[in-house]
Design an enzyme around this catalytic site. Structure first.
Site, PDB file in Angstrom:
ATOM      1  N   TYR A 206       0.855  -1.198   0.000  1.00  0.00           N
ATOM      2  CA  TYR A 206       0.000   0.000   0.000  1.00  0.00           C
ATOM      3  C   TYR A 206       0.880   1.234   0.000  1.00  0.00           C
ATOM      4  O   TYR A 206       1.889   1.288   0.708  1.00  0.00           O
ATOM      5  CB  TYR A 206      -0.904   0.022   1.239  1.00  0.00           C
ATOM      6  CG  TYR A 206      -1.867  -1.139   1.274  1.00  0.00           C
ATOM      7  CD1 TYR A 206      -3.022  -1.123   0.502  1.00  0.00           C
ATOM      8  CD2 TYR A 206      -1.607  -2.263   2.052  1.00  0.00           C
ATOM      9  CE1 TYR A 206      -3.903  -2.196   0.495  1.00  0.00           C
ATOM     10  CE2 TYR A 206      -2.481  -3.344   2.056  1.00  0.00           C
ATOM     11  CZ  TYR A 206      -3.620  -3.311   1.277  1.00  0.00           C
ATOM     12  OH  TYR A 206      -4.481  -4.372   1.270  1.00  0.00           O
ATOM     13  N   SER A 207       0.473   2.240  -0.761  1.00  0.00           N
ATOM     14  CA  SER A 207       1.215   3.509  -0.770  1.00  0.00           C
ATOM     15  C   SER A 207       0.942   4.256   0.521  1.00  0.00           C
ATOM     16  O   SER A 207      -0.181   4.243   1.029  1.00  0.00           O
ATOM     17  CB  SER A 207       0.745   4.403  -1.910  1.00  0.00           C
ATOM     18  OG  SER A 207       1.041   3.813  -3.132  1.00  0.00           O
ATOM     19  N   CYS A 374      -0.808   7.857 -10.689  1.00  0.00           N
ATOM     20  CA  CYS A 374      -1.042   6.714  -9.795  1.00  0.00           C
ATOM     21  C   CYS A 374      -2.510   6.307  -9.850  1.00  0.00           C
ATOM     22  O   CYS A 374      -3.397   7.153  -9.778  1.00  0.00           O
ATOM     23  CB  CYS A 374      -0.673   7.085  -8.359  1.00  0.00           C
ATOM     24  SG  CYS A 374      -0.735   5.674  -7.237  1.00  0.00           S
ATOM     25  N   GLU A 414       2.823   4.829 -11.370  1.00  0.00           N
ATOM     26  CA  GLU A 414       2.547   3.672 -10.515  1.00  0.00           C
ATOM     27  C   GLU A 414       1.085   3.295 -10.745  1.00  0.00           C
ATOM     28  O   GLU A 414       0.191   3.916 -10.187  1.00  0.00           O
ATOM     29  CB  GLU A 414       2.778   4.053  -9.059  1.00  0.00           C
ATOM     30  CG  GLU A 414       3.045   2.855  -8.174  1.00  0.00           C
ATOM     31  CD  GLU A 414       3.610   3.292  -6.834  1.00  0.00           C
ATOM     32  OE1 GLU A 414       4.799   3.631  -6.785  1.00  0.00           O
ATOM     33  OE2 GLU A 414       2.843   3.312  -5.867  1.00  0.00           O
ATOM     34  N   TYR A 416      -1.880   0.030 -11.398  1.00  0.00           N
ATOM     35  CA  TYR A 416      -2.153  -1.404 -11.168  1.00  0.00           C
ATOM     36  C   TYR A 416      -3.394  -1.814 -11.900  1.00  0.00           C
ATOM     37  O   TYR A 416      -4.329  -1.043 -12.028  1.00  0.00           O
ATOM     38  CB  TYR A 416      -2.368  -1.664  -9.668  1.00  0.00           C
ATOM     39  CG  TYR A 416      -1.171  -1.301  -8.858  1.00  0.00           C
ATOM     40  CD1 TYR A 416      -0.108  -2.173  -8.732  1.00  0.00           C
ATOM     41  CD2 TYR A 416      -1.114  -0.071  -8.239  1.00  0.00           C
ATOM     42  CE1 TYR A 416       1.000  -1.814  -7.990  1.00  0.00           C
ATOM     43  CE2 TYR A 416      -0.007   0.293  -7.482  1.00  0.00           C
ATOM     44  CZ  TYR A 416       1.053  -0.583  -7.361  1.00  0.00           C
ATOM     45  OH  TYR A 416       2.138  -0.234  -6.633  1.00  0.00           O
TER      46      TYR A 416
HETATM   47  P1  NAP Z   1     -12.145   3.252  -9.058  1.00  0.00           P
HETATM   48  O1  NAP Z   1     -12.924   3.875  -7.961  1.00  0.00           O
HETATM   49  O2  NAP Z   1     -12.622   1.958  -9.623  1.00  0.00           O
HETATM   50  O3  NAP Z   1     -11.976   4.257 -10.273  1.00  0.00           O
HETATM   51  C1  NAP Z   1     -11.591   5.581 -10.066  1.00  0.00           C
HETATM   52  C2  NAP Z   1     -11.975   6.364 -11.281  1.00  0.00           C
HETATM   53  O4  NAP Z   1     -11.176   5.988 -12.423  1.00  0.00           O
HETATM   54  C3  NAP Z   1     -13.411   6.142 -11.693  1.00  0.00           C
HETATM   55  O5  NAP Z   1     -13.958   7.382 -12.008  1.00  0.00           O
HETATM   56  C4  NAP Z   1     -13.278   5.262 -12.896  1.00  0.00           C
HETATM   57  O6  NAP Z   1     -14.369   5.375 -13.795  1.00  0.00           O
HETATM   58  C5  NAP Z   1     -12.049   5.834 -13.514  1.00  0.00           C
HETATM   59  N1  NAP Z   1     -11.491   5.010 -14.588  1.00  0.00           N
HETATM   60  C6  NAP Z   1     -11.776   3.722 -14.917  1.00  0.00           C
HETATM   61  N2  NAP Z   1     -11.117   3.362 -16.035  1.00  0.00           N
HETATM   62  C7  NAP Z   1     -10.407   4.452 -16.429  1.00  0.00           C
HETATM   63  C8  NAP Z   1      -9.544   4.708 -17.540  1.00  0.00           C
HETATM   64  N3  NAP Z   1      -9.262   3.776 -18.460  1.00  0.00           N
HETATM   65  N4  NAP Z   1      -8.998   5.942 -17.648  1.00  0.00           N
HETATM   66  C9  NAP Z   1      -9.275   6.893 -16.726  1.00  0.00           C
HETATM   67  N5  NAP Z   1     -10.093   6.717 -15.682  1.00  0.00           N
HETATM   68  C10 NAP Z   1     -10.659   5.503 -15.524  1.00  0.00           C
HETATM   69  O7  NAP Z   1     -10.640   3.150  -8.608  1.00  0.00           O
HETATM   70  P2  NAP Z   1     -10.038   2.323  -7.400  1.00  0.00           P
HETATM   71  O8  NAP Z   1     -10.794   1.046  -7.230  1.00  0.00           O
HETATM   72  O9  NAP Z   1      -9.893   3.194  -6.237  1.00  0.00           O
HETATM   73  O10 NAP Z   1      -8.659   1.938  -8.009  1.00  0.00           O
HETATM   74  C11 NAP Z   1      -7.517   2.709  -7.824  1.00  0.00           C
HETATM   75  C12 NAP Z   1      -6.292   1.961  -8.319  1.00  0.00           C
HETATM   76  O11 NAP Z   1      -5.181   2.538  -7.637  1.00  0.00           O
HETATM   77  C13 NAP Z   1      -6.291   0.464  -8.045  1.00  0.00           C
HETATM   78  O12 NAP Z   1      -5.846  -0.183  -9.202  1.00  0.00           O
HETATM   79  C14 NAP Z   1      -5.248   0.359  -6.928  1.00  0.00           C
HETATM   80  O13 NAP Z   1      -4.564  -0.880  -6.975  1.00  0.00           O
HETATM   81  C15 NAP Z   1      -4.335   1.498  -7.261  1.00  0.00           C
HETATM   82  N6  NAP Z   1      -3.475   1.998  -6.188  1.00  0.00           N
HETATM   83  C16 NAP Z   1      -3.845   1.949  -4.888  1.00  0.00           C
HETATM   84  C17 NAP Z   1      -2.970   2.406  -3.914  1.00  0.00           C
HETATM   85  C18 NAP Z   1      -3.260   2.310  -2.453  1.00  0.00           C
HETATM   86  O14 NAP Z   1      -2.338   2.607  -1.677  1.00  0.00           O
HETATM   87  N7  NAP Z   1      -4.420   1.921  -2.018  1.00  0.00           N
HETATM   88  C19 NAP Z   1      -1.733   2.935  -4.283  1.00  0.00           C
HETATM   89  C20 NAP Z   1      -1.401   2.996  -5.619  1.00  0.00           C
HETATM   90  C21 NAP Z   1      -2.296   2.532  -6.568  1.00  0.00           C
HETATM   91  P3  NAP Z   1     -15.500   4.243 -14.004  1.00  0.00           P
HETATM   92  O15 NAP Z   1     -16.746   4.875 -13.495  1.00  0.00           O
HETATM   93  O16 NAP Z   1     -15.527   4.012 -15.482  1.00  0.00           O
HETATM   94  O17 NAP Z   1     -15.123   3.024 -13.226  1.00  0.00           O
END
Ligand code: NAP
Length: 416
Positions: A206-207, A374, A414, A416
């Site tokens: 996790y970041s 990210c 970064e 995923y």
């Molecule tokens: P999410 O809520 O599912 O999506 C966030 C936004 O991104 C939504 O508006 C989504 O639109 C949009 N989106 C979907 N596909 C896209 C595309 N091709 N281009 C641009 N925007 C798009 O996001 P989440 O579940 O929080 O996911 C965040 C990501 O960050 C995960 O993959 C996670 O692994 C990663 N991450 C997490 C951390 C951490 O520390 N927790 C750190 C680094 C990275 P829609 O309405 O179309 O879905």
């Protein structure tokens, strides 16, 4: 006994299971599909790896940079590597210069991999390509074999009660044990118990969402942003082991933590440096850390701009930057893209980036501006296309600019 003749010896690429954090970066980046994994270990196929080293710079721990000389006819098999808890000892074979088992033709490598590998391994004494003014990161102080115990001192839900995603802000305290982290670094959490095969759970990364001086200034603590996983990539119901464990933690609970990880996704520190942040969902964690670092130093008037492009489903699903909207406009320029607001068209970060073309171009061309992306993997392509279009429309050349950004450690991704 006669020593084996030199040409019978080959260099075998291995992955150190003691420090590998199973983040899958190497498997994803390998251009020849030489890396695979099971529930326990990531391993390298001897008869496929050509030693191109594309996987080495991106590995956050250095576990990938492990080598043994072996007799070409009897390398360590995949079955052996899957069983290892530690690497085998070196032998006398390691004292000779040995070739890789598979010959590599440089021009067979995808151009992008060649470019990234050569840039990322040039200068700076190793693979790290952090901004020149980034602080020194500490790495792997606590490997999976020797995790540190942290105490949960906070667990707050960040998203509205009726929001479709359940995102938590978790605060972990390390007491008297040093755990130095920088904005942009990650930590590992080892969920308790065993997996379906009876093996100990692997750590999840996790970041860090807090700045280097702590979630609460001058406390030995940090925060994380964790979304409860309730469905898989195809939308089928599932229960993410680690995310549910973390989101259900109670104040006072003890957690096994590894790390810190990450030597390149670090913020610049020099006065006048600007930061462009592009994130989706929980990818906002490092952006919150960097923003908070700058906010705590506001009165120093060090200059430099902060521009944020943040994509979320709706305003109710915004981790952090809802409250941060109260920050002065001349401190941070926030641009939201909401994709699921009833009655409104879907907007992604790349759409808003296009709308701010002038600002984006100015920042891309500003040698003191550093760019961080990210979040969801899918966003990366969209953002790069937006950069390319903005350059093209303004007489600039993205294909020329991008290598410059990489070479100057101004471009960090970064996803995923
Ligand atoms: P999410 O809520 O599912 O999506 C966030 C936004 O991104 C939504 O508006 C989504 O639109 C949009 N989106 C979907 N596909 C896209 C595309 N091709 N281009 C641009 N925007 C798009 O996001 P989440 O579940 O929080 O996911 C965040 C990501 O960050 C995960 O993959 C996670 O692994 C990663 N991450 C997490 C951390 C951490 O520390 N927790 C750190 C680094 C990275 P829609 O309405 O179309 O879905």
């Amino acid at each position: 006994m006669n020593a084996p003749v030199e040409h019978a010896i080959a260099k075998q690429h291995l992955i150190d299971p003691e420090i590998c954090i199973r983040c899958n970066t190497c498997e994803e980046i390998c251009p020849v599909d030489a890396i695979t994994h099971d529930n326990l270990n990531y391993v390298v196929k001897f008869d496929v790896c050509n030693g191109c080293l594309a996987c080495v710079p991106p590995c956050p721990t250095g576990a990938i940079d492990s080598w043994r000389n072996v007799e070409r006819a009897t390398p360590y098999s995949l079955e052996e590597q899957f069983q290892w808890d530690v690497l085998p000892d070196t032998t006398e074979l390691d004292n000779v210069e040995a070739p890789f088992a598979v010959e590599r033709a440089d021009d067979e490598l995808p151009a992008e991999v060649q470019e990234i590998t050569s840039i990322a391994t040039a200068g700076q004494g190793g693979p790290a390509l952090a901004p020149w003014s980034a602080s020194h990161p500490y790495l792997n102080l606590y490997p999976p074999t020797r995790p540190i115990t942290a105490t949960v001192t906070g667990n707050y839900r960040l998203t509205a009660d009726d929001a479709s995603s359940d995102i938590h802000h978790i605060v972990l305290d390390f007491g008297a044990t040093p755990f130095p982290v920088l904005e942009g670094q990650s930590i590992g959490i080892i969920p308790p118990g065993t997996d379906e095969k009876g093996k100990p759970q692997l750590l999840r990364m996790y970041s860090v969402a807090s700045p280097r001086d702590g979630e609460r200034p001058h406390y030995n603590n940090l925060s994380l942003t964790v979304k409860r996983v309730t469905e898989d990539h195809e939308g089928r119901p599932t229960r993410g082991v680690a995310s549910n464990y973390v989101c259900d933690l109670q104040k006072g609970d003890k957690v096994q933590v590894t790390g810190p990880y990450g030597s390149t996704y670090l913020m610049p520190n020099h006065p006048g440096s600007s930061i462009m942040m592009i994130c989706t969902g929980t990818g906002s964690a490092p952006m919150r850390a960097m923003t908070e670092r700058r906010r705590r130093r506001l009165e120093r008037n060090e200059g430099g701009e902060l521009v944020l492009f943040f994509g979320a489903r709706s305003p109710d699903e915004l981790p952090y930057f809802g409250p941060l909207q109260k920050l002065p406009k001349d401190f941070i320029d926030i641009n939201f893209a909401f994709s699921r607001v009833p009655g409104e068209p879907k907007r992604y970060v790349q759409d808003v980036i296009r709308e701010r073309a002038d600002k984006v171009l100015q920042m891309l061309q500003d040698e003191n501006c550093y760019i961080y992306i990210c979040g969801l993997k899918g966003m990366e392509t969209g953002v790069l296309e937006a950069f390319r279009d903005i350059c093209r429309a303004n007489g600039a050349d993205w294909d020329q600019l991008r290598p410059e950004l990489l070479a100057n450690a101004r471009f960090h991704v970064e996803t995923y």
